[in-house]
Motif scaffolding. Structure first.
Motif, PDB file in Angstrom:
ATOM      1  N   SER A 198       6.462 -12.646  -3.822  1.00 46.95           N
ATOM      2  CA  SER A 198       6.686 -11.282  -4.319  1.00 46.95           C
ATOM      3  C   SER A 198       6.311 -10.242  -3.272  1.00 46.95           C
ATOM      4  O   SER A 198       6.956  -9.208  -3.140  1.00 46.95           O
ATOM      5  CB  SER A 198       5.901 -11.040  -5.614  1.00 46.95           C
ATOM      6  OG  SER A 198       4.504 -10.995  -5.376  1.00 46.95           O
ATOM      7  N   LEU A 199       5.266 -10.519  -2.483  1.00 49.05           N
ATOM      8  CA  LEU A 199       4.884  -9.597  -1.414  1.00 49.05           C
ATOM      9  C   LEU A 199       5.979  -9.513  -0.357  1.00 49.05           C
ATOM     10  O   LEU A 199       6.345  -8.422   0.092  1.00 49.05           O
ATOM     11  CB  LEU A 199       3.570 -10.054  -0.777  1.00 49.05           C
ATOM     12  CG  LEU A 199       3.092  -9.249   0.442  1.00 49.05           C
ATOM     13  CD1 LEU A 199       2.892  -7.781   0.090  1.00 49.05           C
ATOM     14  CD2 LEU A 199       1.819  -9.851   1.011  1.00 49.05           C
ATOM     15  N   LEU A 200       6.523 -10.660   0.033  1.00 45.46           N
ATOM     16  CA  LEU A 200       7.587 -10.668   1.034  1.00 45.46           C
ATOM     17  C   LEU A 200       8.810  -9.895   0.550  1.00 45.46           C
ATOM     18  O   LEU A 200       9.439  -9.164   1.323  1.00 45.46           O
ATOM     19  CB  LEU A 200       7.966 -12.103   1.377  1.00 45.46           C
ATOM     20  CG  LEU A 200       6.934 -12.902   2.169  1.00 45.46           C
ATOM     21  CD1 LEU A 200       7.298 -14.382   2.162  1.00 45.46           C
ATOM     22  CD2 LEU A 200       6.812 -12.385   3.594  1.00 45.46           C
ATOM     23  N   LEU A 201       9.154 -10.065  -0.718  1.00 38.99           N
ATOM     24  CA  LEU A 201      10.289  -9.332  -1.269  1.00 38.99           C
ATOM     25  C   LEU A 201      10.055  -7.831  -1.178  1.00 38.99           C
ATOM     26  O   LEU A 201      10.954  -7.072  -0.776  1.00 38.99           O
ATOM     27  CB  LEU A 201      10.529  -9.748  -2.719  1.00 38.99           C
ATOM     28  CG  LEU A 201      11.645  -8.993  -3.440  1.00 38.99           C
ATOM     29  CD1 LEU A 201      13.002  -9.300  -2.821  1.00 38.99           C
ATOM     30  CD2 LEU A 201      11.648  -9.342  -4.940  1.00 38.99           C
TER      31      LEU A 201
ATOM     32  N   GLU B 116      -3.383 -12.572   9.223  1.00 37.55           N
ATOM     33  CA  GLU B 116      -3.818 -11.190   9.480  1.00 37.55           C
ATOM     34  C   GLU B 116      -2.612 -10.254   9.579  1.00 37.55           C
ATOM     35  O   GLU B 116      -2.657  -9.115   9.107  1.00 37.55           O
ATOM     36  CB  GLU B 116      -4.641 -11.121  10.765  1.00 37.55           C
ATOM     37  CG  GLU B 116      -6.014 -11.777  10.672  1.00 37.55           C
ATOM     38  CD  GLU B 116      -7.048 -10.916   9.958  1.00 37.55           C
ATOM     39  OE1 GLU B 116      -6.676 -10.018   9.175  1.00 37.55           O
ATOM     40  OE2 GLU B 116      -8.244 -11.152  10.194  1.00 37.55           O
ATOM     41  N   GLU B 117      -1.527 -10.736  10.179  1.00 39.59           N
ATOM     42  CA  GLU B 117      -0.313  -9.909  10.293  1.00 39.59           C
ATOM     43  C   GLU B 117       0.271  -9.606   8.926  1.00 39.59           C
ATOM     44  O   GLU B 117       0.655  -8.463   8.634  1.00 39.59           O
ATOM     45  CB  GLU B 117       0.719 -10.625  11.159  1.00 39.59           C
ATOM     46  CG  GLU B 117       2.011  -9.859  11.368  1.00 39.59           C
ATOM     47  CD  GLU B 117       1.892  -8.669  12.286  1.00 39.59           C
ATOM     48  OE1 GLU B 117       2.793  -7.804  12.264  1.00 39.59           O
ATOM     49  OE2 GLU B 117       0.892  -8.590  13.041  1.00 39.59           O
ATOM     50  N   LEU B 118       0.341 -10.625   8.071  1.00 41.40           N
ATOM     51  CA  LEU B 118       0.868 -10.425   6.720  1.00 41.40           C
ATOM     52  C   LEU B 118       0.020  -9.434   5.939  1.00 41.40           C
ATOM     53  O   LEU B 118       0.543  -8.489   5.323  1.00 41.40           O
ATOM     54  CB  LEU B 118       0.925 -11.759   5.974  1.00 41.40           C
ATOM     55  CG  LEU B 118       1.415 -11.678   4.525  1.00 41.40           C
ATOM     56  CD1 LEU B 118       2.903 -11.338   4.480  1.00 41.40           C
ATOM     57  CD2 LEU B 118       1.137 -12.985   3.784  1.00 41.40           C
ATOM     58  N   LEU B 119      -1.293  -9.615   5.982  1.00 40.31           N
ATOM     59  CA  LEU B 119      -2.178  -8.726   5.229  1.00 40.31           C
ATOM     60  C   LEU B 119      -2.188  -7.319   5.832  1.00 40.31           C
ATOM     61  O   LEU B 119      -2.270  -6.332   5.091  1.00 40.31           O
ATOM     62  CB  LEU B 119      -3.589  -9.316   5.194  1.00 40.31           C
ATOM     63  CG  LEU B 119      -3.733 -10.671   4.489  1.00 40.31           C
ATOM     64  CD1 LEU B 119      -5.193 -11.130   4.496  1.00 40.31           C
ATOM     65  CD2 LEU B 119      -3.199 -10.620   3.062  1.00 40.31           C
ATOM     66  N   GLY B 120      -2.072  -7.228   7.145  1.00 39.97           N
ATOM     67  CA  GLY B 120      -2.020  -5.909   7.775  1.00 39.97           C
ATOM     68  C   GLY B 120      -0.783  -5.135   7.374  1.00 39.97           C
ATOM     69  O   GLY B 120      -0.851  -3.937   7.070  1.00 39.97           O
ATOM     70  N   ARG B 121       0.365  -5.813   7.360  1.00 34.94           N
ATOM     71  CA  ARG B 121       1.603  -5.145   6.952  1.00 34.94           C
ATOM     72  C   ARG B 121       1.548  -4.752   5.472  1.00 34.94           C
ATOM     73  O   ARG B 121       2.041  -3.691   5.076  1.00 34.94           O
ATOM     74  CB  ARG B 121       2.806  -6.044   7.227  1.00 34.94           C
ATOM     75  CG  ARG B 121       3.156  -6.171   8.700  1.00 34.94           C
ATOM     76  CD  ARG B 121       4.328  -7.111   8.934  1.00 34.94           C
ATOM     77  NE  ARG B 121       4.658  -7.201  10.353  1.00 34.94           N
ATOM     78  CZ  ARG B 121       5.496  -6.407  10.993  1.00 34.94           C
ATOM     79  NH1 ARG B 121       6.128  -5.449  10.311  1.00 34.94           N
ATOM     80  NH2 ARG B 121       5.731  -6.549  12.279  1.00 34.94           N
TER      81      ARG B 121
ATOM     82  N   LEU C 282       0.401  -2.120  -0.459  1.00 36.20           N
ATOM     83  CA  LEU C 282       0.643  -3.150  -1.470  1.00 36.20           C
ATOM     84  C   LEU C 282      -0.614  -3.943  -1.775  1.00 36.20           C
ATOM     85  O   LEU C 282      -0.667  -4.665  -2.785  1.00 36.20           O
ATOM     86  CB  LEU C 282       1.759  -4.091  -0.998  1.00 36.20           C
ATOM     87  CG  LEU C 282       3.120  -3.423  -0.813  1.00 36.20           C
ATOM     88  CD1 LEU C 282       4.098  -4.380  -0.147  1.00 36.20           C
ATOM     89  CD2 LEU C 282       3.671  -2.939  -2.153  1.00 36.20           C
ATOM     90  N   ILE C 283      -1.623  -3.853  -0.914  1.00 37.40           N
ATOM     91  CA  ILE C 283      -2.936  -4.433  -1.129  1.00 37.40           C
ATOM     92  C   ILE C 283      -3.966  -3.427  -0.642  1.00 37.40           C
ATOM     93  O   ILE C 283      -3.629  -2.484   0.072  1.00 37.40           O
ATOM     94  CB  ILE C 283      -3.121  -5.786  -0.403  1.00 37.40           C
ATOM     95  CG1 ILE C 283      -2.978  -5.610   1.119  1.00 37.40           C
ATOM     96  CG2 ILE C 283      -2.136  -6.826  -0.917  1.00 37.40           C
ATOM     97  CD1 ILE C 283      -3.329  -6.861   1.914  1.00 37.40           C
TER      98      ILE C 283
END
Length: 282
Positions: free
Chosen positions: A113-116, A256-261, A267-268
């Motif tokens: 869901s985050l990627l979407l 880290e890249e995913l959470l940073g974006r 979104l977080i």
């Protein structure tokens, strides 16, 4: 007295494969409560958010909400290339209608869901369904499209559905990094020594399964949503890899890249503090 360690993971083949030796006592871990809790990853996300499990598989998306109380483990993760969630639909669906379409997702805290949301921020009509219900809901016309994960990646074409986007490929083209889907976490309150012992036990469990691939088969099939042995083997081959044994620098960078974006897109929450239990130099 040894502290009781509650463990949760999903019934998906990669998890039952990698945890087989641990939960069957082949690899020892003092205090581990057996049997473990097997539940879908969104249920595990919720349990961890409420501090109900000492050790658990969670979505990497969920980690962005829980890193204060839970430490990321370097073993047991699901990362890779070409392994992302797929957005699929019936053949008569018009992709131009995606922004206003009804899209099934396997949980609000899932990485899918985050990627979407990162890929298409204008998709707002999101409907949470259990992951095993998404393909039937698309086929029945209850939703227009759906994000599929786990074994459904290998079987959706049998239902005459088409792929709209592979979010794993999109992520790799965007970042050049492997896609972090899920990871194992442990409560920080357990302390460094216990968390280190848990990491080592999970690594040993993965190695046992890789060296004895036939041993976990009955356990895997007992819990798998898709019983086709070819789909199960494809699933394990895709999600159990070098990153499962050790995240390494590249795996950590990908998370880290995913959470940073995600934090940049609001979104977080803002990300603070280390992901791991220990930091360099300790």
């Amino acid at each position: 007295m040894t502290e009781t360690l509650t463990l949760g993971f999903s019934p998906c083949p990669n998890d039952t494969f990698l945890f087989y030796a641990l939960v069957h006592g082949i690899v020892p871990l003092p205090g581990l409560q057996r049997p473990p809790l097997l539940a879908d990853v969104e249920s595990l996300n919720s349990l961890v958010r409420n501090s109900c499990l000492a050790i658990s598989k969670i979505s990497c998306h969920a980690l962005g909400h829980m890193r204060r109380d839970y430490a990321l483990l370097t073993s047991g993760a699901a990362l890779g290339r070409g392994c992302g969630p797929l957005l699929v639909a019936r053949r008569d669906f018009d992709p131009a209608a995606l922004a206003s379409g009804r899209i099934a997702i396997p949980g609000n805290l899932t990485t899918a869901s985050l990627l979407l949301r990162l890929w298409q921020p204008n998709c707002h009509n999101l409907i949470v369904l259990p992951f095993e219900s998404i393909v039937p809901a698309i086929c029945a016309g209850q939703v227009d499209a759906g994000l599929i994960i786990h074994e459904a990646r290998f079987t959706y074409a049998q239902h005459n559905l088409i792929e709209l986007v592979d979010l794993g490929c999109w992520w790799q083209e965007l970042t050049g990094l492997p896609l972090p889907l899920g990871a194992i976490v442990a409560q920080r309150q357990l302390g460094n020594a216990k968390v280190s012992a848990i990491e080592k036990a999970i690594t040993a469990s993965v190695l046992y399964a890789q060296r004895n691939p036939g041993a976990p088969t009955a356990y895997i099939r007992q819990h798998a949503q898709e019983l086709d042995i070819e789909a199960i083997e494809q699933h394990i081959a895709l999600y159990v890899n070098d990153f499962t044994l050790d995240l390494g620098e590249e795996g950590l960078a990908a998370i880290e890249e995913l959470l940073g974006r995600a934090a940049q897109a609001e979104l977080i929450p803002p990300q603070e503090g280390p992901l791991l239990m220990r930091t360099d130099g300790e």
